[in-house]
Design a protein around this motif. Structure first.
Motif, short mmCIF file in Angstrom:
data_model
loop_
_atom_site.label_atom_id
_atom_site.label_comp_id
_atom_site.label_asym_id
_atom_site.label_seq_id
_atom_site.Cartn_x
_atom_site.Cartn_y
_atom_site.Cartn_z
N VAL A 111 38.22 37.15 37.19
CA VAL A 111 37.51 35.99 36.68
C VAL A 111 38.45 34.88 36.23
CG1 VAL A 111 37.39 36.74 34.27
CG2 VAL A 111 35.52 35.36 35.24
N SER A 112 39.76 35.19 36.12
CA SER A 112 40.73 34.24 35.58
C SER A 112 41.36 33.38 36.67
CB SER A 112 41.84 34.99 34.82
OG SER A 112 42.90 34.12 34.50
N LEU A 118 50.12 37.48 47.27
CA LEU A 118 49.38 38.48 48.02
C LEU A 118 48.37 37.81 48.95
CD1 LEU A 118 48.97 40.70 44.88
CD2 LEU A 118 50.22 41.43 46.93
N ASP A 119 47.54 38.60 49.58
CA ASP A 119 46.55 38.09 50.52
C ASP A 119 45.44 37.39 49.75
OD1 ASP A 119 44.76 37.58 52.50
OD2 ASP A 119 44.36 39.67 53.03
N GLY A 120 45.52 36.08 49.68
CA GLY A 120 44.55 35.32 48.92
C GLY A 120 43.14 35.42 49.45
N GLU A 121 42.98 35.72 50.74
CA GLU A 121 41.65 35.83 51.32
C GLU A 121 40.89 37.04 50.78
OE1 GLU A 121 41.78 35.73 55.54
OE2 GLU A 121 42.63 33.71 55.65
N ALA A 122 41.63 38.03 50.29
CA ALA A 122 40.98 39.23 49.76
C ALA A 122 40.44 39.02 48.36
CB ALA A 122 41.98 40.40 49.74
N LEU A 123 40.95 38.00 47.65
CA LEU A 123 40.61 37.79 46.25
C LEU A 123 39.36 36.92 46.11
CD1 LEU A 123 41.38 38.21 43.27
CD2 LEU A 123 42.69 36.07 43.42
N HIS A 124 38.38 37.44 45.39
CA HIS A 124 37.15 36.72 45.11
C HIS A 124 37.10 36.41 43.62
CE1 HIS A 124 35.27 37.48 49.10
NE2 HIS A 124 36.16 38.47 49.09
N LEU A 125 37.13 35.12 43.31
CA LEU A 125 37.18 34.67 41.92
C LEU A 125 35.76 34.54 41.38
CD1 LEU A 125 39.12 33.67 39.67
CD2 LEU A 125 38.78 31.36 40.58
N GLY A 126 35.50 35.25 40.28
CA GLY A 126 34.17 35.16 39.69
C GLY A 126 33.85 36.35 38.82
N ASP A 127 32.74 36.28 38.14
CA ASP A 127 32.28 37.31 37.21
C ASP A 127 31.90 38.57 37.98
OD1 ASP A 127 30.84 38.87 35.33
OD2 ASP A 127 30.33 37.06 34.20
N VAL A 128 32.43 39.70 37.55
CA VAL A 128 32.16 40.96 38.24
C VAL A 128 30.67 41.32 38.18
CG1 VAL A 128 32.60 42.44 36.23
CG2 VAL A 128 33.01 43.32 38.54
N SER A 129 29.97 40.81 37.17
CA SER A 129 28.55 41.12 37.06
C SER A 129 27.73 40.47 38.17
CB SER A 129 28.02 40.66 35.69
OG SER A 129 28.06 39.25 35.58
N GLU A 130 28.33 39.52 38.88
CA GLU A 130 27.63 38.84 39.97
C GLU A 130 27.99 39.41 41.34
OE1 GLU A 130 28.55 34.73 39.48
OE2 GLU A 130 27.56 34.58 37.52
N SER A 134 31.02 47.38 24.47
CA SER A 134 31.16 46.00 24.02
C SER A 134 31.25 45.06 25.22
CB SER A 134 32.39 45.86 23.12
OG SER A 134 32.20 46.60 21.93
N ALA A 135 31.24 43.76 24.92
CA ALA A 135 31.10 42.76 25.98
C ALA A 135 32.20 42.82 27.02
CB ALA A 135 31.04 41.36 25.36
N ARG A 136 33.46 43.02 26.59
CA ARG A 136 34.57 42.94 27.54
C ARG A 136 34.88 44.30 28.17
NH1 ARG A 136 38.15 39.72 23.24
NH2 ARG A 136 37.17 41.37 22.00
N SER A 137 35.23 45.30 27.35
CA SER A 137 35.52 46.62 27.93
C SER A 137 34.28 47.21 28.59
CB SER A 137 36.06 47.55 26.83
OG SER A 137 37.30 47.09 26.34
N GLY A 138 33.10 46.78 28.15
CA GLY A 138 31.86 47.26 28.75
C GLY A 138 31.65 46.83 30.19
N LEU A 139 32.52 45.94 30.69
CA LEU A 139 32.42 45.54 32.10
C LEU A 139 32.70 46.70 33.05
CD1 LEU A 139 34.06 42.00 31.97
CD2 LEU A 139 31.63 42.55 32.32
N VAL A 140 33.23 47.80 32.51
CA VAL A 140 33.44 48.98 33.36
C VAL A 140 32.11 49.48 33.92
CG1 VAL A 140 33.27 50.71 31.50
CG2 VAL A 140 34.64 51.19 33.54
N TRP A 141 31.01 49.24 33.21
CA TRP A 141 29.70 49.67 33.71
C TRP A 141 29.25 48.82 34.90
CZ3 TRP A 141 29.24 54.23 31.89
CH2 TRP A 141 29.70 54.53 30.60
#
Length: 357
Positions: A39-40, A51-63, A95-102
């Motif tokens: 997301v950063s 690295l291979d920039g085409e592989a990187l998708h920038l955005g919120d993992v929840s989406e 919690s909000a941040r570490s909870g992104l593992v879900w």
């Protein structure tokens, strides 16, 4: 050409919370990211520069829609540590941040039968102790319920680079496991806290890894020849630390500013390794290099390149942007040689066994 270009024989993997891409550096040449996410924007600039920039998708993992991901044999997730770290608020794995593992687990579910048969998660050692071990138990059970055989190890990066950085690595597989990769109980790679926790979890897999050879590098080996422009902070070094530095016989020490009894101090580490790198959120989060010259002390901030070296990044690893951008990208990354060690001594073999016809 980026460092992973043309590596057609590499096994494809998904790189969640990819950051600056040091996991990809460490997993090479056995693995290459077929898809990565973060997301950063600051970290993404570093990733795409190397690295291979085409592989990187920038955005919120929840989406992220799991069904849209390309095939992979390994899923790596260095999920946010703030809610599990002693430096954070210890809010826990919900919690909000570490909870992104879900969210990562949701994506595995959406992949269905295409979900990678081998997984690896990385986080701070607080994962083992948070909520009396219950946060780890919840994560462990979630993986077992999805068909993975799971265990964890704790590896301090100081076995590979001159930086103290203990981290937990949770590995799981849906495939066969070579006998030599399993122990009957705790090994050097299980801290006392993890050993106690593992003994309370039915079916916990005690991964058996070869013990690394002794590290040969020290902080002196990463030092750049640059100006010492922060000598004023040496007045904050407690006298007992000045004496400790003198008795060590070393030329260089590292230090962090801390508040003790309401006073700012610069506490030194004089054992030839750096303290754990942090992200540059404030003055106390930046590490100092202190040089001893006779009875005088000189000080400056750790450079971006020195930070990269402490993370095991090669010197041709590009660090675009400002000093803070580079320090942020390194301080929040995974030490590449530790990742490579896991790749060569566990993950590569687990993947090959899992995908045997």
């Amino acid at each position: 050409m980026t460092r992973d270009a043309g590596n057609k024989a590499a096994r494809p993997f998904h790189e969640f919370f990819a950051g600056s891409g040091l996991v990809s550096v460490g997993l090479a040449p056995a693995f290459k990211a077929s898809w990565a996410n973060d997301v950063s924007k600051r970290k993404a600039r570093v990733y795409r520069a190397n690295l291979d920039g085409e592989a990187l998708h920038l955005g919120d993992v929840s989406e992220v829609d799991g069904a849209s991901l390309p095939d992979a044999v390994l899923s790596w997730a260095s999920f946010p540590c703030q809610d599990l770290s002693l430096a954070g608020n210890i809010g826990g794995i919900h919690s909000a941040r570490s909870g992104l593992v879900w969210q990562w687990l949701r994506i595995l579910d959406e992949l269905g039968e295409r979900a990678p048969k081998v997984i690896c998660l990385e986080n701070v050692i607080g994962l083992v102790s948070s909520k009396g071990g219950n946060d780890y138990r919840l994560l462990h059970a979630a993986l077992v319920n999805r068909g993975y055989r799971v265990g964890a190890v704790v590896i301090n990066a100081d076995r590979f680079v001159p930086q103290s950085r203990p981290r937990v690595f949770v590995m799981g597989t849906k495939g066969k496991v070579p006998e030599h990769l399993i122990s009957d109980g705790p090994t050097w790679a299980h801290s006392p806290a993890l050993a106690r926790l593992g003994e309370t979890i039915e079916g916990f897999t005690w991964w058996n890894l070869p013990e690394p050879e002794a590290r040969t590098t020290e902080i002196d080996d990463v030092i750049e020849q640059v100006e010492y422009d922060k000598d004023n902070v040496t007045a904050l070094v407690p006298q007992r630390h000045v004496e400790k530095f003198r008795l060590s016989g070393r030329k260089f020490a590292t230090g962090y500013r801390r508040t003790r009894n309401g006073k700012q101090v610069l506490e030194l580490r004089c054992d030839g390794i750096a303290g754990c790198l942090r992200t540059p959120a404030g003055g106390s989060s930046r590490q100092y290099i202190v040089q001893r010259e006779g009875k005088r002390l000189h000080a400056r901030l750790l450079t971006a390149r020195e930070a990269a070296r402490l993370m095991g990044a090669p010197d041709d690893f590009e660090l675009p942007g400002t000093y803070n951008d580079a320090y942020f990208a390194m301080g929040d990354a995974v030490v590449a040689p530790v990742v490579h060690f896991l790749s060569e001594n566990a993950l590569r073999e687990l993947v090959d066994y899992a995908y045997v016809a």
